[in-house]
Scaffold this motif. Structure first.
Motif, PDB file in Angstrom:
ATOM      1  N   PRO A   1       0.838  -1.202   0.000  1.00 12.54           N
ATOM      2  CA  PRO A   1       0.000   0.000   0.000  1.00 12.54           C
ATOM      3  C   PRO A   1       0.874   1.253   0.000  1.00 12.54           C
ATOM      4  CG  PRO A   1      -0.687  -1.558   1.708  1.00 12.54           C
ATOM      5  CD  PRO A   1       0.624  -2.049   1.192  1.00 12.54           C
ATOM      6  N   ALA A   2       0.460   2.263  -0.758  1.00 13.67           N
ATOM      7  CA  ALA A   2       1.243   3.499  -0.850  1.00 13.67           C
ATOM      8  C   ALA A   2       0.327   4.650  -1.230  1.00 13.67           C
ATOM      9  CB  ALA A   2       2.376   3.346  -1.863  1.00 13.67           C
ATOM     10  N   HIS A   3       0.796   5.864  -0.970  1.00 12.87           N
ATOM     11  CA  HIS A   3       0.007   7.083  -1.174  1.00 12.87           C
ATOM     12  C   HIS A   3       0.899   8.149  -1.799  1.00 12.87           C
ATOM     13  CE1 HIS A   3      -0.917  11.162   0.490  1.00 12.87           C
ATOM     14  NE2 HIS A   3      -2.121  10.874   0.046  1.00 12.87           N
ATOM     15  N   TRP A   4       0.299   8.951  -2.699  1.00 10.74           N
ATOM     16  CA  TRP A   4       1.005  10.057  -3.332  1.00 10.74           C
ATOM     17  C   TRP A   4       0.156  11.317  -3.219  1.00 10.74           C
ATOM     18  CZ3 TRP A   4       0.660   5.131  -5.080  1.00 10.74           C
ATOM     19  CH2 TRP A   4       1.861   4.426  -5.248  1.00 10.74           C
ATOM     20  N   SER A   5       0.801  12.425  -2.900  1.00 14.75           N
ATOM     21  CA  SER A   5       0.111  13.680  -2.608  1.00 14.75           C
ATOM     22  C   SER A   5       0.076  14.597  -3.824  1.00 14.75           C
ATOM     23  CB  SER A   5       0.812  14.381  -1.438  1.00 14.75           C
ATOM     24  OG  SER A   5       0.352  15.717  -1.303  1.00 14.75           O
ATOM     25  N   TYR A   6      -1.107  15.029  -4.209  1.00 15.43           N
ATOM     26  CA  TYR A   6      -1.247  16.008  -5.287  1.00 15.43           C
ATOM     27  C   TYR A   6      -0.663  17.356  -4.869  1.00 15.43           C
ATOM     28  CZ  TYR A   6      -3.683  18.820  -8.883  1.00 15.43           C
ATOM     29  OH  TYR A   6      -3.994  19.661  -9.923  1.00 15.43           O
ATOM     30  N   ALA A   7      -0.772  17.676  -3.571  1.00 10.91           N
ATOM     31  CA  ALA A   7      -0.224  18.937  -3.078  1.00 10.91           C
ATOM     32  C   ALA A   7       1.287  19.005  -3.252  1.00 10.91           C
ATOM     33  CB  ALA A   7      -0.595  19.134  -1.611  1.00 10.91           C
ATOM     34  N   LEU A   8       1.959  17.863  -3.281  1.00 11.94           N
ATOM     35  CA  LEU A   8       3.397  17.816  -3.547  1.00 11.94           C
ATOM     36  C   LEU A   8       3.679  17.709  -5.044  1.00 11.94           C
ATOM     37  CD1 LEU A   8       4.653  15.413  -0.735  1.00 11.94           C
ATOM     38  CD2 LEU A   8       4.792  17.904  -0.781  1.00 11.94           C
ATOM     39  N   ALA A   9       2.839  16.955  -5.749  1.00  8.92           N
ATOM     40  CA  ALA A   9       3.081  16.720  -7.177  1.00  8.92           C
ATOM     41  C   ALA A   9       2.878  17.981  -8.008  1.00  8.92           C
ATOM     42  CB  ALA A   9       2.164  15.609  -7.680  1.00  8.92           C
TER      43      ALA A   9
END
Length: 304
Positions: free
Chosen positions: A34-42
């Motif tokens: 499981p993993a997560h990516w942030s739009y606020a960082l991208a």
């Protein structure tokens, strides 16, 4: 016995009675996590890349969301990959076509941003889902005064594994298109999806679901869910791998024993055979892209 093993190795054969690890096992191995990516960082990362990386230099200005497992630099899940992409005002991204299927979830755009599919301009409006089935010519044009941001989903890892990869550039760069096709079958406008969700019966208390299509993609299922705030919504484990993107809302998910906190534009992955429970903190709309059709066609789709 060792002499026999040495002879087998020299002949390019391995013994089946003393394998280093079993080739069959009673339940799925969990290789991807499981993993997560942030739009606020991208989003600011894409803005920074825009100062250095042109669409002439790169096939696509995108950020690949690779699963953080040893040795992996590309796939988000076993069969799927997701990426954030941005096209600046006045830019185009040249047309091409390829064996993998692709789709995109539009995040932030202004009127005048388009994906060109098979010679027709398909508007890119925030929340819309746009399809580019395999071997369809497609490119992007941003005629607005604001950057256009979206999330791509492709079955490239599956094509890499099975190896039927073909890729071509469109002669001359961007395919010419003058017709704006708001009713394109390749477009699922979020305004219509949201209205249809309101009339859907609950699939379980606190959740309404809508499967997008037709048309559909043979290897990927697309489902938009409306989640009520304050509910804990648990899903059974499944052999399908899923990537989720938050269209609107915020909350958290518990995937196996890992908590993922998400908000608008974020992406998270629930790999095969992981448990998953949503905990939305406000009314939320989320897109799920899964390899269910592939698993079902091979009679491998299973819940537990």
């Amino acid at each position: 016995m060792q002499e026999l093993y040495d002879l087998l190795d020299a002949a390019g054969m391995g013994n089946g009675w003393n394998k280093p690890e079993p080739s069959l096992y009673p339940s799925p191995k969990k290789t991807f996590v499981p993993a997560h990516w942030s739009y606020a960082l991208a989003k600011p990362a894409l803005d920074a890349a825009g100062r250095f990386v042109s669409t002439e230099l790169a096939e696509r200005r995108n950020l690949i969301l690779f699963n953080p497992i040893p040795g992996n630099t590309y796939a988000t899940a076993r069969t799927l990959v997701a990426a954030y992409q941005m096209v600046m005002p006045g830019e185009t991204a040249r047309s091409h076509r390829h064996s993998p299927n692709a789709l995109r979830l539009v995040m932030d755009t202004a009127p005048g941003a388009y994906t060109i599919v098979q010679g027709r301009k398909v508007p890119m409006v925030p929340g819309d889902v746009l399809l580019t089935p395999n071997w369809s010519w497609h490119g992007h044009a941003n005629e607005s005064e604001a950057c256009a941001y979206w999330i791509d989903f492709l079955d490239v890892p599956l094509v890499h594994f099975l190896e039927p990869m073909f890729f071509e550039h469109y002669p001359g760069g961007l395919e010419e298109a003058s017709v704006v096709d708001e009713a394109s079958p390749m477009r699922f406008p979020f305004a219509e999806v949201r209205a249809r969700l309101e009339s859907q019966p609950e699939s379980r208390p606190g959740q309404r679901e809508l499967t997008l299509g037709p048309p559909s993609i043979d290897t990927m299922a697309l489902t938009v869910s409306r989640l009520e705030a304050g509910r804990s919504l648990a899903s059974p484990r499944t052999t399908a791998s899923s990537i989720f993107a938050v269209i609107q809302g915020r909350g958290r998910s518990l995937v196996d024993d890992k908590e993922l906190v998400w908000s608008r534009g974020d992406v998270f992955v629930v790999p095969s055979w992981c448990s998953h429970a949503y905990q939305p903190e406000e009314t939320t709309y989320v897109l799920r892209v899964s390899d269910e059709p592939l698993m079902r066609s091979l009679h491998w789709l299973r819940e537990g």
